[in-house]
Design a protein around this motif. Structure first.
Motif, short mmCIF file in Angstrom:
data_model
loop_
_atom_site.label_atom_id
_atom_site.label_comp_id
_atom_site.label_asym_id
_atom_site.label_seq_id
_atom_site.Cartn_x
_atom_site.Cartn_y
_atom_site.Cartn_z
N ASP A 75 -2.10 -6.32 -3.44
CA ASP A 75 -0.89 -6.83 -3.73
C ASP A 75 -0.68 -7.68 -5.07
O ASP A 75 0.28 -7.67 -5.79
CB ASP A 75 -0.47 -8.13 -2.60
CG ASP A 75 0.14 -7.43 -1.44
OD1 ASP A 75 0.78 -6.31 -1.53
OD2 ASP A 75 -0.15 -7.84 -0.41
N SER A 130 1.16 0.17 1.10
CA SER A 130 0.70 -0.41 2.33
C SER A 130 1.39 0.30 3.63
O SER A 130 0.96 0.76 4.35
CB SER A 130 0.64 -1.88 2.21
OG SER A 130 2.13 -2.20 2.08
N ASP A 135 2.53 -1.64 -4.30
CA ASP A 135 1.32 -0.97 -3.63
C ASP A 135 1.68 -0.22 -2.32
O ASP A 135 2.50 -0.70 -1.93
CB ASP A 135 0.00 -1.82 -3.64
CG ASP A 135 0.43 -3.10 -2.40
OD1 ASP A 135 1.59 -3.73 -2.23
OD2 ASP A 135 -0.56 -3.22 -1.74
N ARG A 182 9.32 -5.17 -7.89
CA ARG A 182 10.06 -4.05 -7.31
C ARG A 182 11.27 -3.90 -7.95
O ARG A 182 11.92 -2.67 -7.84
CB ARG A 182 10.10 -4.25 -5.79
CG ARG A 182 8.86 -4.48 -5.10
CD ARG A 182 8.96 -4.81 -3.61
NE ARG A 182 7.75 -4.88 -2.99
CZ ARG A 182 7.39 -5.17 -1.61
NH1 ARG A 182 8.51 -5.19 -0.94
NH2 ARG A 182 6.04 -5.40 -1.35
MG LIG Z 1 2.40 -4.88 -1.05
#
Ligand SMILES: [Mg+2]
Length: 340
Positions: A79, A221, A219, A153
Motif C-alpha cells: 500500500d 489486492s 496496488d 487513485r
Molecule cells: Mg491498496
C-alpha cells in the motif's frame, strides 16, 4: 512451548531483537508507553493498516509462520508502494489463541523482520493479547512521500495508458492449489509462492512516482477488475482493457490447461497479485517504460487505456467486448475460482 509459559513480557523480550534496524529519527522504540519518532521535514506521512484473520485470510496449516509474517507485512508495504512512498516504521499487533506454539510466533516475527530489514523498516511497537479461536495479525505501517510525488487513485485522464508491473492471476492460482490440497510440483511452485510470499514493489512505486509520468496508481489486492475500477471511480473516468495484453505467466497457463480454467478470468478477477497498476500520460509512456526496464530488467506492461466515464470493458482479439465487472473474490467464500 506455549505463550503462557513465558508470558507477554517474556514474549516481548524474545521478539525485540532486530526490530530497530534504522535508529535515525527514532527517539523511543519498543519498551516505552508509545514510540516516538521525528517527522521528516517537508514530507507527507503515509499511514496504512491491514488486518489478517485466520480462516478468513489464511489457513495456519497451509503456511509456515515465516510465510505468514512475510505476507502480513508485505501487504502493508504494498500500500505504501502504491502511493509512491518509502516505508519507515511498522506496528504489529497479535491476538493469539493459546494453542499456538511460541516457535510458530517466532517464525512470524522472523518473516516480518527479514522483509522489514530488506526495505529499511523498523518495528516500533504494537500489542499482544490472547484470543479464543483464531489468530489475528494487525499491522500498521508508517511511511513518507514528497508532496509533489505522491501517487493517488485520482488523476487518471482519458487517453492515458493503463499499465501493470507484473503478472496477474498467479496468486489466486496458488490459493486454489492450497485450498484443494493439491501438492505443489516444482513447475507450479511459483504459483504457491506468489500467494504466500508476495514481494512489495516499493522500488517500482518510487520509480513511477519520480517519473512525473504517472497520473494515478493502486496496488492490485482485490483483483485487476476491482482495482482498475477504483481508479476509474476516483478519477471519474472509464477504462478499456485488452484481453490479449494481460500478462499471464507460463505457470498460470499450465495450471489453467490442467484444471480447465480460463487464464484471462483469473488475471482479471484473481486478486492478491500485489503488483502495481498505474495510468501513464501517453507522451511520457515510452521514456517511463525504458527507465522501468533499465531499473528492473522486466517490462512495464500496457494492458489498456483510460476512456470516457461510463466505459468499462474488456476487448478480446476477435472484437468481442465484455463488460468489465468488478469481480475480485471473497476470501475463501467459494472455491470454483474467480469468474467474470
Ligand atoms: Mg491498496
Amino acid at each position: 512451548m506455549l505463550l503462557k509459559q513465558i508470558g507477554e513480557f517474556g514474549f516481548i523480550q524474545r521478539i525485540r531483537n532486530g526490530c530497530l534496524i534504522r535508529p535515525q529519527g527514532v527517539v523511543r522504540a519498543i519498551g516505552d508507553d508509545a514510540a516516538a519518532i521525528a517527522p521528516e521535514p517537508g514530507r507527507l506521512t503515509l499511514v496504512t493498516t491491514d488486518l489478517l484473520v485466520e480462516r478468513i485470510h489464511f489457513l495456519t496449516d497451509a503456511v509456515t509462520g515465516e510465510e505468514l509474517g512475510h505476507k502480513a507485512l508485505a501487504v502493508n508495504l504494498s500500500d505504501i508502494a502504491a502511493m509512491g512512498g518509502t516505508a519507515r516504521e511498522a506496528f504489529v499487533s497479535l491476538a493469539i489463541p493459546e494453542r499456538y506454539p511460541v516457535e510458530f510466533l517466532d517464525g512470524i516475527y522472523r518473516g516480518m523482520k527479514t522483509l522489514a530489514a530488506l526495505y529499511g523498516v523498523n518495528i516500533l511497537g504494537g500489542d499482544t493479547t490472547g484470543a479464543k479461536e483464531d489468530l489475528v495479525i494487525c499491522i500498521t505501517v508508517v511511511g513518507s512521500v514528497a508532496p509533489e510525488r505522491i501517487l493517488t487513485r485520482a488523476g487518471a485522464q482519458v487517453g492515458d495508458a493503463v499499465c501493470v508491473t507484473g503478472a496477474l492471476g498467479d496468486s489466486r492460482a496458488g490459493l486454489h492449489l492450497i485450498l484443494n490440497n493439491i501438492p505443489v510440483e516444482s513447475e507450479m511452485a511459483a504459483l504457491r509462492r506468489a500467494h504466500v510470499r508476495p514481494e512489495p514493489q516499493l522500488r517500482e512505486g518510487r520509480l513511477l512516482a519520480d517519473s512525473s509520468a504517472v497520473t494515478a496508481a493502486i496496488d492490485i489486492s482485490d483483483g485487476l477488475s476491482s482495482d482498475v475500477g477504483h481508479i476509474a471511480e476516483e478519477s471519474k473516468v472509464g477504462v478499456r482493457l485488452f484481453a490479449d495484453k494481460l500478462p499471464l505467466s507460463e505457470e498460470l497457463g499450465l495450471f489453467c490447461r490442467r484444471y480447465g480454467f480460463d487464464p484471462v478470468s483469473w488475471a482479471l478477477a484473481g486478486g492478491e497479485d500485489y503488483c502495481l497498476l498505474c495510468t501513464v500520460a501517453p507522451s511520457l509512456l515510452e521514456s517511463l517504460a525504458g527507465a522501468f526496464r533499465e531499473s528492473f530488467g522486466r517490462p512495464l506492461i500496457v494492458i489498456g487505456e483510460i476512456a470516457e466515464a461510463g466505459v468499462a470493458e474488456v476487448v478480446f482479439p476477435d472484437g468481442r467486448r465484455v463488460f468489465l465487472e468488478a469481480g475480485g473474490w471473497d476470501h475463501f467464500s467459494s472455491d470454483g475460482g474467480p469468474h467474470l
